[in-house]
Write an enzyme that holds these catalytic residues in place. Structure first.
Site, PDB file in Angstrom:
ATOM      1  N   GLY A 870      38.766  14.924  54.404  1.00  6.13           N
ATOM      2  CA  GLY A 870      39.928  14.124  53.624  1.00  6.13           C
ATOM      3  C   GLY A 870      39.672  12.523  53.771  1.00  6.13           C
ATOM      4  O   GLY A 870      39.704  11.963  52.790  1.00  6.13           O
ATOM      5  N   SER A1157      49.679  12.889  50.557  1.00  2.72           N
ATOM      6  CA  SER A1157      48.304  12.560  51.352  1.00  2.72           C
ATOM      7  C   SER A1157      47.252  12.819  50.457  1.00  2.72           C
ATOM      8  O   SER A1157      46.622  14.251  50.416  1.00  2.72           O
ATOM      9  CB  SER A1157      48.357  13.345  52.663  1.00  2.72           C
ATOM     10  OG  SER A1157      47.234  13.000  53.223  1.00  2.72           O
ATOM     11  N   THR A1158      46.649  11.821  49.782  1.00  3.75           N
ATOM     12  CA  THR A1158      45.778  11.955  48.756  1.00  3.75           C
ATOM     13  C   THR A1158      44.342  12.614  49.388  1.00  3.75           C
ATOM     14  O   THR A1158      43.466  13.220  48.512  1.00  3.75           O
ATOM     15  CB  THR A1158      45.205  10.815  47.727  1.00  3.75           C
ATOM     16  OG1 THR A1158      45.091   9.448  48.608  1.00  3.75           O
ATOM     17  CG2 THR A1158      46.571  10.370  46.890  1.00  3.75           C
ATOM     18  N   CYS A1159      44.179  12.285  50.574  1.00  3.00           N
ATOM     19  CA  CYS A1159      42.808  12.634  51.249  1.00  3.00           C
ATOM     20  C   CYS A1159      42.798  13.931  51.320  1.00  3.00           C
ATOM     21  O   CYS A1159      41.592  14.519  51.471  1.00  3.00           O
ATOM     22  CB  CYS A1159      42.581  11.780  52.496  1.00  3.00           C
ATOM     23  SG  CYS A1159      44.133  12.111  53.675  1.00  3.00           S
ATOM     24  N   TYR A1160      44.041  14.653  51.658  1.00  3.76           N
ATOM     25  CA  TYR A1160      44.108  16.169  51.591  1.00  3.76           C
ATOM     26  C   TYR A1160      44.417  16.852  50.467  1.00  3.76           C
ATOM     27  O   TYR A1160      44.987  18.047  50.545  1.00  3.76           O
ATOM     28  CB  TYR A1160      44.846  16.508  52.788  1.00  3.76           C
ATOM     29  CG  TYR A1160      44.166  16.007  54.158  1.00  3.76           C
ATOM     30  CD1 TYR A1160      43.007  16.791  54.599  1.00  3.76           C
ATOM     31  CD2 TYR A1160      44.560  15.016  55.145  1.00  3.76           C
ATOM     32  CE1 TYR A1160      42.114  16.148  55.711  1.00  3.76           C
ATOM     33  CE2 TYR A1160      43.931  14.568  55.990  1.00  3.76           C
ATOM     34  CZ  TYR A1160      42.811  15.027  56.506  1.00  3.76           C
ATOM     35  OH  TYR A1160      42.233  14.595  57.698  1.00  3.76           O
TER      36      TYR A1160
END
Length: 1191
Positions: A870, A1157-1160
């Site tokens: 992520g 949560s854009t990383c995930y």
């Protein structure tokens, strides 16, 4: 006897003792009694054979020695007798005035002279000084005798005497012709020491001319003219058969004394001109034997002479330049040229064999390995058959009386032989003399200066050789041939054969013959000069009104004559020459394209390097190119042309040449045919015709490579591939054909994705893996025509390539996942680009490995968290968002509505600017490699450079529409362009300074006029589309290919590359997202809030759905292959929110906003109770440009 028995027993004792250990020997037999030493039968036979061979050798050696002695004695005796005869002859020739009679000349002058001169030339193989003096005396005596009016003293009166006298005269005349031919071959007028030799050669030529012209004999009268004519005819037949060696001697003389460079600089002396004129007269004498009024003169009488002429004279390099201008009409005369060309058609095998022998002889042309004799014969035939003005390409004609049918067929015949030589012996561009083309600078600097000088001279030789074909790429040449074809088409066959005897060998001149002619020329030009040898011819063919239309009509009749859209004219399929109303309409259309054709190509041709035009959005035209039924999936079969399902092997040789010429010419025209002409004016073809052309080429190319016969007819396949790519890329810019057309040939037989990917990799890497062996052509199909696979399948291939690469790296021991050995970096959020560049740029291809990212907040504190994919995704999206922002200075946006990204030209002047551009190429490569979507689109012009393709004028509209409109204004300006005060420069502003760049050398002082305005338009477009952007694109490309192989990128065009990078359409399938969503925190698919969520986003507008997707994943587009391939998986996490009891009674819902949560790829969704609340909160959140902060 007793002693002998004892010795026999003694010999047997050791045998018996060792009988158990070794096998018994052969029984020894004594053939000579009781000898002390016995010998086996085999050894005895071998010894006898050896002794027999030794005796035979001794016998042969003795016979050879006797033969050598005989030869030596004969040589010595002959030499002695010849010397004595010569001395006696010289003494007798001091006083002969009173003795001169025809008989005395024959017996006392010629008989001994022929003996000792023949012996002298045979022994020495060159002329001796004493022999030259004797020859001068003899030739003067014979000429004096021939000029005598007294029949008793005239040597030629023997030709009209008794049978014995005629036989003697003919024998001695033949000997004289042979000697004079030998003298001619040895003559070299360039040497001042050989002036006496030049005088002798002049007398020799004068003598042969006199012997072969009975009208010049003083004793000639009407009574005996028949006998004289027969005698001279027999002598000329001897010359024509080649036994005299006259034609080979004339060839040597012309090549030694009349080089093409001397004609302009040297003034011919009287003797030199006399020798040249006499030699040419003698060489052409057999063709004029009919002037002797002999009844039995016919084609057979000149056949031998024509073969000699074709072999020895037509193969002289630059023959038309070597021969004095005043004598050139004699070579060009139809009475000479026509029988030679006809003989070439009849006896081509024998003539070509003799030409090949000539290439291997020591008297061949210069550089036979570069240009063979057949090549020079081809150039000379074209120059001798035409008369044209060097300064103008519009005026010219064929030699009067020349049969164009014979001319075309003979050129085709000799061209095929030359092309066969080029195939078998190696194309000149592959020889060592051409290695300097394309070499890098280091190799050139270290090369031997002598080699460089040699290669440069040979390169100029090839260029000047192609210039010898100048009539071929002049328009009058083609127009006259087409006019002749129309004339023959309208003439009944009986009338044609009666009017022309050559009809038996050539038939009528048809369009297919003309196409064959120019197809051969293009292949020859491309072989000798791949960079641009065929450009002038293609330019002429492209802008000849109606020619392309006629070619397509014949092809259409051949391939599609059973379709409904093809006319019912049966004659069309046979010839293609007609004068219908459609021809007039199409000629008018092509006339508009042909206007200013010469200027249009002057500059753009220098920019064409074999790279194809690419994908650019088309400025919307007023007419829609697609009809309502074009996208019907059931129409796939109609685009699969049945006669071409076997590739190039399924068509005849004639149609193959016709198709090759059409593809090469039309591809050339497509390079400068703008979209207005293509879509609106629809020249040279209507859009419906364009679709048929595309279907024919698509079927041909796909089946050619899928059946593994792509190299069966390489010139045709290369031209077809090039033309097909240009049409496909134009369709990508602005559709004129349905998608089903491009995938039609492979619709039923496409291989599995994994197998196709492995085959493509094997072909690209030049490997011979098991998959490549099982399907050797599969990789070639994908490499050449990737568009036959739907875009989704090519994306799957791309992912398969990456999967195979990861497997190979894992097998090599590289780290492919999180853990020890992965790359660890620490990045400050407010310096993300600088830190990423500093820690990752030097890695190169190692950037494929797993990256563990640790962030440092803007306050300088390390952020908590472990990177399982992520954080690295967040790092790539954040660094690209920052670096590609126009405010950062490395990239800018185009002025079009799409606002696509393109490198900023000022980046070259910034410190580490080029290195940063290269690093961003690696960032994009890493995103593609890991399947991470970046919400950016690059300019199509920039992407074309990454794909290694060239950009042309119409693509400027996607980069700078205002400049494109201005250039179109200049192009179509009807007044005097000088009024606009333009020159060949471009001005741009870099870092606050105005920089002026010349478009060509001396451009500041070169005004734009009506004559060169097209050069200016194309020069500006070339600068903006290619020259200016190329260094930046090369830097980005170097970084990109560290992670993404160029062969993987070759599957896509420019617009597809952007889709590969940023995802699919500006909307997504809600059901697909729903079936690939993971729920955490207590949510499940049956949860009330989840059901409300899917109900709400289903009612969203497409733009709102894209905003939601960007809110969660940082990219507004869905993965190309669906959400199944989204990494990490789209997740909805439950955020429990307790609502007070009094709020629930009052109908109040949860007040908290959703976050992400854009990383995930995780949406944190509160437990809303009502759909209206969920909708409003969700829209507010996705419109606020915030995500994690809302938590």
């Amino acid at each position: 006897m007793t002693h002998e028995r004892e010795r026999e027993r003694e010999r047997e004792q050791p045998w018996k003792s060792n009988s158990m250990a070794t096998p018994p020997r052969k029984q020894q037999v004594s053939l000579r009694g009781a000898s002390a030493k016995e010998i086996t039968r085999d050894a005895l036979l071998e010894k006898v054979c050896h002794e027999r061979e030794l005796r035979n050798y001794t016998r042969r050696a003795a016979a050879a020695a006797l033969f050598i002695q005989k030869v030596w004695r004969r040589y010595h005796t002959t030499k002695k007798v010849a010397r004595q005869l010569q001395e006696e002859w010289e003494m007798s020739m001091t006083q002969y005035d009173d003795l001169m009679t025809s008989g005395w000349v024959s017996s006392n002058v010629l008989r001994p002279f022929l003996f000792f001169v023949t012996c002298s030339s045979t022994l020495h193989q060159k002329l001796q000084i004493t022999t030259i003096k004797c020859m001068l005396t003899c030739f003067k005596t014979i000429l004096q005798s021939i000029n005598s009016t007294d029949p008793e003293k005239n040597f030629c009166s023997l030709a009209m005497g008794t049978l014995e006298e005629r036989s003697t005269w003919l024998y001695q005349a033949r000997k004289l012709v042979s000697i004079c031919s030998f003298i001619l071959a040895e003559c070299d007028h360039t040497s001042l020491a050989n002036q006496e030799n030049v005088l002798l050669t002049a007398l020799a030529m004068q003598l042969i001319v006199a012997l072969t012209d009975p009208r010049g004999w003083k004793s000639f009268n009407n009574v005996n003219h028949i006998n004289a004519g027969i005698a001279v005819k027999n002598l000329i037949e001897f010359i024509a058969t080649g036994k005299s060696g006259l034609y080979s001697s004339v060839r040597r003389y012309i090549m030694n004394s009349n080089g093409p460079l001397r004609r302009k600089s040297d003034v011919l002396t009287d003797d030199h001109f006399l020798i040249t004129a006499s030699a040419i007269t003698l060489a052409l004498r057999p063709f004029h034997v009919a002037d002797l009024n002999i009844n039995d003169v016919g084609l057979s009488d000149v056949k031998d002479a024509a073969e000699q002429y074709c072999t020895f004279l037509l193969t002289v390099p630059w023959l038309s330049q070597c021969v004095p201008a005043v004598l050139l009409p004699a070579f060009k005369h139809a009475s000479v040229l026509s029988p030679c060309l006809l003989t070439l058609l009849i006896s081509k095998e024998r003539i070509f064999v003799e030409m090949s022998k000539l290439d291997q002889s020591k008297f061949c042309s210069s550089c036979p390995n570069l240009i063979p004799s057949s090549g020079w014969a081809l150039a000379n035939i074209i120059n001798l058959a035409t008369e044209y003005d060097n300064g103008s390409g519009d005026s010219g004609r064929f030699v009067q009386g020349l049969d164009c049918r014979v001319y075309v067929h003979s050129v085709i015949t000799i061209s095929e032989n030359l092309l066969c030589w080029l195939e078998n012996c190696g194309c000149p561009r592959n020889e060592e003399n051409d290695e300097y083309i394309g070499n890098d600078e280091s190799s050139i600097e270290t090369a031997d200066p002598d080699i460089l000088e040699k290669t440069a001279s040979l390169g100029s030789l090839k260029v000047s050789y192609i210039e010898a074909f100048k009539p071929v790429y002049q328009q009058w040449h083609l127009m006259k041939l087409l006019a002749m074809a129309k004339k023959d088409f309208s003439m009944p066959e009986a009338d044609t054969s009666a009017a022309n005897p050559s009809f038996e060998y050539c038939g009528k001149l048809e369009l297919i013959d003309i196409a064959f002619f120019y197809s051969c020329m293009l292949r020859i030009f491309s072989s000798f000069n791949p960079m641009g040898g065929s450009m002038p011819t293609l330019n002429m063919l492209s802008f000849t009104p109606g020619f392309l239309v006629e070619l397509w009509r014949v092809l259409e009749g051949s391939f599609l004559c059973q379709e409904d859209h093809v006319g019912n004219d049966d004659k069309l399929c046979k010839n293609g020459i007609s004068g219908s109303h459609n021809d007039i309409v199409m000629e008018k259309k092509q006339g508009r394209v042909a206007k200013d054709a010469g200027n249009k190509w002057t500059s753009v041709l220098q920019k064409i390097t074999g790279k194809s035009c690419n994908d650019v959005d088309y400025v919307q035209s007023t007419n829609s190119p697609l009809g309502p039924s074009l996208d019907d999936g059931d129409a796939c079969d109609s685009w699969d042309v049945e006669p071409l399902r076997r590739g190039s092997q399924g068509i005849s040789k004639e149609i193959s040449c016709l198709l090759h010429l059409f593809c090469a010419t039309y591809a050339h025209l497509l390079l400068v045919l703008d979209d207005i002409e293509f879509y609106e004016k629809q020249v040279p073809f209507m859009l419906e015709q364009q679709r048929r052309i595309a279907s024919v080429l698509n079927t041909l190319v796909y089946n050619g490579f899928s059946h593994n016969n792509g190299h069966h007819n390489k010139p045709l396949m290369d031209a077809a591939v090039r033309c097909l790519h240009l049409l496909y890329e134009r369709d990508c810019r602005h559709r004129f054909s349905p998608p089903s057309l491009w995938i039609a040939p492979a619709r039923k037989g496409r291989p599995p994705i994994a197998a196709a990917a492995r085959a493509h990799e094997a072909v690209t890497a030049n490997l011979r893996s098991a998959d490549a062996l099982t399907s050797p052509s599969m990789g070639s199909v994908i490499t050449t025509t990737p568009h036959v696979f739907p875009f989704e399948e090519r994306v799957q291939m791309f992912r398969e390539f990456i999967k195979l690469d990861k497997v190979s790296r894992r097998m090599a021991g590289e780290v492919a996942g999180p853990g020890p050995g992965s790359i660890e970096i620490v990045v400050r959020r407010d310096h993300i680009v600088e830190d990423g560049f500093k820690q990752l740029n030097f890695l190169g291809s190692r950037l494929k490995s797993w990256i563990n990212v640790s962030f440092v907040s803007e306050c300088g504190l390390p952020e908590a968290g472990l990177d399982y994919g992520g954080l690295s995704k967040e790092f790539l999206t954040d660094i690209s968002r920052t670096a590609f922002d126009p405010g950062y200075g490395l990239f800018s946006q185009t002025s079009t509505s799409e606002r696509c990204l393109i490198p900023n030209t000022a980046a070259r002047l910034v410190e580490n600017g080029m290195q940063m551009i290269e690093f961003l190429g690696r960032v994009v490569g890493k995103a593609l490699y890991e399947g991470i979507l970046l919400d950016y689109s690059f300019s199509l012009v920039f992407v074309q450079k990454l794909l290694g393709r060239y950009s042309f004028l119409d693509e400027l509209s996607t980069l700078d529409p205002e400049l494109y409109r201005n250039l179109m204004y200049v192009k179509h300006y009807e007044g005097d362009v000088r009024e606009l005060s333009l020159d060949f420069t471009v001005t741009e502003e870099l870092l606050g300074q105005r920089v002026v760049t010349e478009l060509k050398s001396g451009g500041k002082n070169m005004a734009v006029t009506n004559e060169n305005k097209l050069q200016y338009v194309h020069a500006i477009a070339d600068y903006k589309l290619n020259r200016q952007i190329l260094p930046l694109a090369n830097a980005f490309y170097r970084g990109l290919i560290d992670l993404i192989s160029p062969s993987w990128l070759s599957l896509f065009n420019a617009s597809e590359f952007n889709q590969l990078l940023s995802g699919g359409k500006h909307d997504f399938d809600v059901d697909d997202l729903r079936s690939n969503t993971r729920y955490t925190g207590g949510y499940s698919e049956g949860s009330r809030t989840i059901k409300l969520f899917w109900e709400v986003i289903t009612g969203f507008e497409p733009k709102e759905r894209c905003m939601l997707l960007k809110f969660v994943t940082s990219c507004s587009r869905a993965p190309l292959l669906g959400f199944k391939h989204l990494q990490p998986t789209f997740t909805i996490h439950k955020v429990a929110c307790d609502v007070p009891l009094w709020a629930m009674i009052g109908g109040q819902d949860v007040d908290r906003l959703p976050s992400a949560s854009t990383c995930y790829n995780t949406l944190k969704l509160p437990t809303y109770k009502r759909p209206s609340t969920l909708r409003n909160k969700l829209l507010y959140a996705i419109s606020s440009n915030a995500g994690f902060e809302l938590s």
